[in-house]
Scaffold this motif. Sequence first.
Motif, PDB file in Angstrom:
ATOM      1  N   ARG A 164       0.817  -1.350  -0.104  1.00  0.00           N
ATOM      2  CA  ARG A 164       0.051   0.028  -0.011  1.00  0.00           C
ATOM      3  C   ARG A 164       0.679   1.235   0.067  1.00  0.00           C
ATOM      4  O   ARG A 164       0.407   2.351  -0.373  1.00  0.00           O
ATOM      5  N   PHE A 165       2.082   1.071   0.499  1.00  0.00           N
ATOM      6  CA  PHE A 165       2.840   2.232   0.595  1.00  0.00           C
ATOM      7  C   PHE A 165       3.061   3.197  -0.681  1.00  0.00           C
ATOM      8  O   PHE A 165       2.803   4.534  -0.617  1.00  0.00           O
ATOM      9  N   GLU A 166       3.473   2.547  -1.763  1.00  0.00           N
ATOM     10  CA  GLU A 166       3.799   3.161  -3.020  1.00  0.00           C
ATOM     11  C   GLU A 166       2.464   3.997  -3.420  1.00  0.00           C
ATOM     12  O   GLU A 166       2.582   5.216  -3.967  1.00  0.00           O
TER      13      GLU A 166
ATOM     14  N   ARG B 241      13.197  -9.349   7.762  1.00  0.00           N
ATOM     15  CA  ARG B 241      13.573  -8.682   6.460  1.00  0.00           C
ATOM     16  C   ARG B 241      12.268  -7.532   5.958  1.00  0.00           C
ATOM     17  O   ARG B 241      12.428  -6.662   5.684  1.00  0.00           O
ATOM     18  N   LEU B 242      11.154  -8.071   5.909  1.00  0.00           N
ATOM     19  CA  LEU B 242      10.141  -7.377   5.761  1.00  0.00           C
ATOM     20  C   LEU B 242       9.751  -6.119   6.412  1.00  0.00           C
ATOM     21  O   LEU B 242       9.422  -5.001   6.067  1.00  0.00           O
ATOM     22  N   ILE B 243       9.896  -6.262   7.965  1.00  0.00           N
ATOM     23  CA  ILE B 243       9.685  -5.258   8.693  1.00  0.00           C
ATOM     24  C   ILE B 243      10.791  -4.204   8.518  1.00  0.00           C
ATOM     25  O   ILE B 243      10.399  -2.988   8.509  1.00  0.00           O
ATOM     26  N   GLY B 244      11.984  -4.762   8.296  1.00  0.00           N
ATOM     27  CA  GLY B 244      13.051  -3.788   7.968  1.00  0.00           C
ATOM     28  C   GLY B 244      12.665  -2.957   6.838  1.00  0.00           C
ATOM     29  O   GLY B 244      13.111  -1.780   6.501  1.00  0.00           O
ATOM     30  N   GLU B 245      12.257  -3.598   5.427  1.00  0.00           N
ATOM     31  CA  GLU B 245      11.966  -2.950   4.471  1.00  0.00           C
ATOM     32  C   GLU B 245      10.928  -1.853   4.646  1.00  0.00           C
ATOM     33  O   GLU B 245      10.845  -0.682   4.306  1.00  0.00           O
ATOM     34  N   LEU B 246       9.810  -2.279   5.466  1.00  0.00           N
ATOM     35  CA  LEU B 246       8.424  -1.199   5.859  1.00  0.00           C
ATOM     36  C   LEU B 246       9.467   0.140   6.542  1.00  0.00           C
ATOM     37  O   LEU B 246       8.945   1.199   6.325  1.00  0.00           O
ATOM     38  N   ALA B 247      10.372  -0.342   7.488  1.00  0.00           N
ATOM     39  CA  ALA B 247      10.996   0.764   8.359  1.00  0.00           C
ATOM     40  C   ALA B 247      11.549   1.643   7.635  1.00  0.00           C
ATOM     41  O   ALA B 247      11.624   2.739   7.565  1.00  0.00           O
ATOM     42  N   SER B 248      12.489   1.073   6.621  1.00  0.00           N
ATOM     43  CA  SER B 248      13.336   2.025   5.926  1.00  0.00           C
ATOM     44  C   SER B 248      12.431   2.897   4.978  1.00  0.00           C
ATOM     45  O   SER B 248      12.562   3.880   4.728  1.00  0.00           O
ATOM     46  N   GLN B 249      11.253   2.315   4.168  1.00  0.00           N
ATOM     47  CA  GLN B 249      10.367   3.356   3.603  1.00  0.00           C
ATOM     48  C   GLN B 249       9.655   4.234   4.561  1.00  0.00           C
ATOM     49  O   GLN B 249       9.609   5.337   3.789  1.00  0.00           O
ATOM     50  N   THR B 250       9.490   3.950   5.746  1.00  0.00           N
ATOM     51  CA  THR B 250       8.781   4.699   6.429  1.00  0.00           C
ATOM     52  C   THR B 250       9.592   5.959   7.063  1.00  0.00           C
ATOM     53  O   THR B 250       9.269   7.370   7.249  1.00  0.00           O
ATOM     54  N   THR B 251      10.710   5.568   7.112  1.00  0.00           N
ATOM     55  CA  THR B 251      11.810   6.735   7.440  1.00  0.00           C
ATOM     56  C   THR B 251      12.103   7.632   6.395  1.00  0.00           C
ATOM     57  O   THR B 251      12.582   8.793   6.708  1.00  0.00           O
ATOM     58  N   ASN B 252      11.969   7.189   5.423  1.00  0.00           N
ATOM     59  CA  ASN B 252      12.422   7.882   4.055  1.00  0.00           C
ATOM     60  C   ASN B 252      11.276   7.856   3.180  1.00  0.00           C
ATOM     61  O   ASN B 252      11.342   7.503   2.006  1.00  0.00           O
ATOM     62  N   PRO B 253       9.978   8.586   3.653  1.00  0.00           N
ATOM     63  CA  PRO B 253       8.813   8.762   2.436  1.00  0.00           C
ATOM     64  C   PRO B 253       9.047   9.502   1.452  1.00  0.00           C
ATOM     65  O   PRO B 253      10.131  10.499   1.592  1.00  0.00           O
TER      66      PRO B 253
END
Length: 253
Positions: free
Chosen positions: A143-145, A225-237
Amino acid sequence: MPDTIRQIRPFVSAVLLALMGASLAACSGGDFGRTRADMRSDDMHRWLGTEVTSSVGLKPSQFQLTDEERQLRDLAYPMIEPPLSRPAWKSVFGDYKTIPSPWHQKIVFDRTMYGRTLVDEPHRSFSSRYAQLIEDVRNDITRFEPFFGSAIRVIDLDKKREASMARVSELSPKEKADAVERMQENSLIIQWVQQSLEQRVSSYRWALERLVIQAPDNMAADADRLIGELASQTTNPPVAAQPLYQRPVISKG
């Protein structure tokens, strides 16, 4: 033969009643957890703007929603609805409810709630709990993108709206107020989603830690791994709404 028919009739009647009950349930609620048809409308998520503005003492805009603003609200709702907030029986009946904004909530954010719900709900095995966690995180990544793509377009159009107001002839105070209020609505909704994502990452990490200590499994690596990916996206929207108010992100647990 007549006795046999008499024995079959009660059974058939019971089956028919069960089928009728299922049909009525399907009519009152959505199929496969979808919101009921009578609850859906083009502006079913318009209340998000009213909620965020009223929660910080502002007025909602009376302008109609543009297509982009409507899409922003539609994409925002599943990202602010807490994961696992719908028990299975409610999902069957297409449960839908409004959600208080972070600025309206007096109870501090509890990062343990998702994990405790995940562990306490009946599951066939801990593997299914890991699978649920992975599915929830992956859904947020998916949903992020689309959401932030919509946010970029809305913010860009709001910048053009703001720049054009100085050149609009005979702009009334009411029109100017509604334009400003709509820009505030849009910005606050984007902030709401950003805060929700930060909270989700925290909740997912807490849940994974508890699953690992209770039932270690190789699936934990995929979840991490998935949580890390979501965290990275969230930190750098890809876009960040300009903060209008202090962010009430307080965690507990």
